[in-house]
Motif scaffolding. Structure first.
Motif: not given
Length: 107
Positions: A71-72, A75, A78-79
């Motif tokens: 998940r990290a 994330l 994506a950022a």
């Protein structure tokens, strides 16, 4: 081997016609701009994958739970992608503004 020109071939003198020169320069500039955009997009994609992979590798190395690490990593990737695309868009917009200002000042 180069063959000499015969009388039936059309001889083009690019220096005497500025319209042809301007058309060639415009096409070259258009192709260069398209190539530059693709290279920027490739760099953003490489940066996205690299940072996401590094975060996942660091989480796995530190023994963190797999779902949290994935998940990290997603994330962060994506950022990174969003910020890279924003940077490409803003640099393109600034380039257009500078171009318009230059044209305005030349008039």
């Amino acid at each position: 081997m180069m063959h000499p020109l015969n009388g039936e071939q059309l001889k083009l003198d690019w220096d005497k016609d500025p319209a042809i020169e301007a058309m060639i320069e415009a096409r070259v500039a258009e192709r260069a701009e398209a190539a530059a955009f693709l290279w920027r997009l490739r760099l953003v994609a490489i940066e996205t994958c690299t940072l996401g992979g590094l975060v996942i590798a660091a989480g796995v190395t530190l023994g963190q739970p797999a779902t949290q690490v994935i998940r990290a990593g997603v994330l962060i990737a994506a950022a990174c992608f969003v910020s890279g695309m924003l940077l490409i868009g803003l640099s393109g917009a600034c380039g257009m503004v500078v171009s318009q200002v230059r044209q305005w000042r030349q008039k």
